[in-house]
Every structure is written in C-alpha cells, then in structure tokens.
Write a protein that holds these residues in place. Structure first.
Motif, short mmCIF file in Angstrom:
data_model
loop_
_atom_site.label_atom_id
_atom_site.label_comp_id
_atom_site.label_asym_id
_atom_site.label_seq_id
_atom_site.Cartn_x
_atom_site.Cartn_y
_atom_site.Cartn_z
N PRO A 168 28.77 -10.63 10.12
CA PRO A 168 27.78 -11.14 11.20
C PRO A 168 26.79 -10.21 11.81
O PRO A 168 26.11 -10.33 12.30
N LEU A 169 26.22 -9.12 10.64
CA LEU A 169 25.45 -8.12 10.39
C LEU A 169 24.04 -8.02 9.48
O LEU A 169 25.43 -8.73 8.16
N SER A 170 23.06 -8.37 9.68
CA SER A 170 21.85 -8.25 8.34
C SER A 170 21.59 -7.25 8.56
O SER A 170 21.18 -6.28 9.64
N SER A 171 21.64 -6.21 6.94
CA SER A 171 20.94 -5.27 6.95
C SER A 171 19.43 -4.99 6.06
O SER A 171 19.44 -6.06 5.58
N VAL A 172 19.30 -4.15 6.04
CA VAL A 172 17.79 -4.19 5.57
C VAL A 172 17.18 -2.85 4.69
O VAL A 172 17.35 -1.99 5.01
N THR A 173 16.62 -2.87 3.33
CA THR A 173 16.74 -1.77 2.93
C THR A 173 15.18 -2.52 2.11
O THR A 173 15.15 -3.17 1.86
N TYR A 174 14.34 -1.12 2.28
CA TYR A 174 13.21 -0.89 1.73
C TYR A 174 12.70 -0.38 0.63
O TYR A 174 13.74 0.71 0.89
N GLY A 175 11.69 -0.55 -0.70
CA GLY A 175 11.97 0.46 -1.70
C GLY A 175 10.39 0.08 -2.43
O GLY A 175 9.68 -1.16 -1.53
N ILE A 176 10.52 1.59 -3.04
CA ILE A 176 9.11 1.43 -4.06
C ILE A 176 9.06 2.01 -5.69
O ILE A 176 9.71 3.28 -5.16
N LEU A 177 8.19 1.35 -5.83
CA LEU A 177 9.24 2.18 -7.72
C LEU A 177 7.27 2.17 -8.30
O LEU A 177 6.25 1.93 -8.03
N PHE A 178 7.24 3.15 -8.31
CA PHE A 178 6.11 3.47 -8.86
C PHE A 178 5.81 4.41 -10.25
O PHE A 178 7.15 4.67 -10.78
N THR A 179 5.43 3.80 -11.24
CA THR A 179 5.00 5.26 -12.23
C THR A 179 3.73 6.30 -12.93
O THR A 179 2.60 5.44 -12.11
N LYS A 180 3.29 6.98 -12.61
CA LYS A 180 2.25 8.20 -12.72
C LYS A 180 2.20 8.88 -14.34
O LYS A 180 3.57 9.25 -13.78
N LYS A 181 1.63 8.66 -14.77
CA LYS A 181 1.40 9.72 -16.49
C LYS A 181 3.16 9.27 -16.63
O LYS A 181 3.66 8.64 -17.09
N ASP A 182 3.92 10.67 -16.54
CA ASP A 182 5.62 10.40 -18.06
C ASP A 182 6.78 9.95 -16.89
O ASP A 182 7.53 9.96 -16.60
N VAL A 183 6.21 9.72 -15.09
CA VAL A 183 7.05 9.76 -14.52
C VAL A 183 7.58 8.25 -13.07
O VAL A 183 6.53 8.05 -13.46
N TYR A 184 9.03 8.08 -13.47
CA TYR A 184 9.87 7.00 -12.70
C TYR A 184 9.50 7.73 -12.05
O TYR A 184 10.26 7.99 -11.95
N GLU A 185 9.68 6.63 -10.46
CA GLU A 185 10.36 7.14 -9.39
C GLU A 185 10.54 5.91 -8.56
O GLU A 185 9.92 4.82 -7.93
N GLU A 186 11.77 5.68 -7.99
CA GLU A 186 12.22 5.35 -7.04
C GLU A 186 11.77 5.68 -5.75
O GLU A 186 12.82 6.17 -5.31
N LEU A 187 11.74 4.71 -4.46
CA LEU A 187 12.32 6.04 -3.19
C LEU A 187 12.29 4.55 -2.00
O LEU A 187 11.91 3.01 -2.06
N THR A 188 13.72 4.62 -1.67
CA THR A 188 14.17 3.56 -0.45
C THR A 188 14.88 3.84 0.63
O THR A 188 15.10 5.16 0.94
N MET A 189 14.69 3.34 1.21
CA MET A 189 15.16 3.38 3.03
C MET A 189 15.66 2.35 3.86
O MET A 189 15.42 0.91 3.40
N SER A 190 17.51 3.09 4.12
CA SER A 190 18.01 1.72 4.98
C SER A 190 19.04 1.91 5.97
O SER A 190 18.75 3.26 6.27
N GLY A 191 19.44 1.30 6.81
CA GLY A 191 20.02 1.99 7.84
C GLY A 191 19.52 1.05 9.37
O GLY A 191 19.18 -0.81 8.53
N THR A 192 19.68 1.18 9.80
CA THR A 192 20.10 0.73 11.44
C THR A 192 18.88 0.84 11.25
O THR A 192 18.24 -0.20 12.87
N THR A 193 17.80 1.38 11.60
CA THR A 193 16.08 1.48 12.07
C THR A 193 15.49 1.84 10.36
O THR A 193 15.22 2.68 10.05
N THR A 194 14.65 1.56 10.14
CA THR A 194 13.99 1.22 9.26
C THR A 194 12.67 1.06 9.42
O THR A 194 11.85 0.29 10.57
#
Length: 211
Positions: A168-194
C-alpha cells in the motif's frame, strides 16, 4: 706625399672607431653578441592515478552531515566479504559508513549510507559499468529506476531514483555512483523523508576527500 695620405687615413680610422661607425660598416657576425634565451625546464606533474590516503579518511564524518543525523555504523570491508568479480578486478580495500535520522513525532526515519572501494586503476571503467548495470538491472514491474541529472563527481558519475511500489505504500531511494582515480563510491539515501539535493551535496563532499 703618399706618407701624408697614410697619416690622414690612419687619422680618419681612429675617428671612425671613436664614433662607433665601424660597427655599422663591419657588423658583428650573426649571434656574436646575442644572449641565448634559456629554454624553460618542463614542470613535472604530480597527478597520480591512485589515491594517496587511507580509505577510512575518505569516509563522510558526522560533521559533514546535518546535525540531526546520527552515526549508525562504520567499518572496514574485509576481503572475504567481496565477490569473486570484484577480486578479479583488483579490489584492494573498502570502507562503509551509515548515518540515520529519526523523528518519532514526524514519523521520519531516513538513512544515508556510503560505500568506498579501491581497485586497480586500469580496471575502473569496468568496475563502474558493472555497478551501473547492477542498478539498472533492478528495474522490474514493481521497482522502477530513473536516471537523474547530476554533476560529475570524478571520472564517471551515475545518479538514479529507485521507486518501490510494492504494497500500500511506496518508498524512494536516491543513489549516486562515481569513480575518481582508483576509488569507487556509492552513496544512497532512503526512508520516509529523502532529499536528492542533499545527497548530491554529500557526494561532492565525499569526492573532495579523495586525494
């Protein structure tokens, strides 16, 4: 008489020498009096394809987040936790950190997570493509994935919104993937207030920590 002409000629020669006229009549050979312009030495570049600080120092700190976020967990990622594909791509180190915000009165529970992984630099294109494909492959009839515009955080960047409509409810997740030099990062935000703008700001802060 000839002796008189000789004395007169010698006298004229001395006058011309003192007046500097002979330098016009008999110019110095080309390059004889020029000072060569030194060639600037090449400036060595200090740019490195590899990061130079410990992976834990790239993690977001409590001071990087709004004051209402609380540290939930942070830890190194261990070698046995990684899948074989990552190990084959030269995975070397990892770190993860999670923050959350909780407000019972406003029924708010929001989580921000960050995953950092270091790979062999030559494999970064493949690393990014595999992770991006893993995200876009989650799109189903229930879960929808939408790519979002996002500033470049490094060499590669992909941002998305994932909407889950099951129940009955929907949820939202935002995500950003990126690489810089030899580093891979993934940041996400999820929950009731995004807030995707807040996540972009955190990703830019994270990218700035990579040295």
């Amino acid at each position: 008489m000839e002796r008189g002409y000789g004395i007169l000629g010698l006298f004229l020669f001395v006058i011309l020498m003192s007046a500097g006229c002979l330098s016009t009549i008999f110019p110095s050979p080309p390059g004889g009096t020029l000072t060569p312009t030194p060639t600037p030495a090449p400036v060595p570049t200090t740019s490195s394809p590899s990061s130079t600080i410990p992976v834990s120092q790239m993690a977001l700190q409590p001071s990087d987040l709004p004051s209402d976020y609380i540290l939930k967990d942070r830890s190194d990622i261990t070698y046995p936790e990684m899948d074989q594909i990552s190990l084959n791509l030269g995975w070397r180190a990892g770190y993860k950190v999670t923050y959350y915000r909780f407000n019972e009165q406003q029924y708010d529970m929001t989580e921000v997570s960050q995953v950092i992984e270091i790979f062999t630099p030559i494999n970064m294109n493949t690393v990014f493509n595999i992770h991006e494909d893993a995200i876009t492959g989650q799109a189903t009839g229930i879960d929808q994935i939408y790519e979002l515009p996002c500033p470049n955080m490094g060499d590669h960047t992909y941002a998305y919104r994932k909407t889950e409509t099951q129940g009955p409810l929907s949820s939202v997740t935002y995500g950003i993937l990126f690489t810089k030099k030899d580093v891979y990062e993934e940041l996400t935000m999820s929950g009731t207030t995004t807030d995707f703008e807040a996540l972009k700001s955190l990703a830019q802060t994270a990218a700035g920590k990579i040295q």
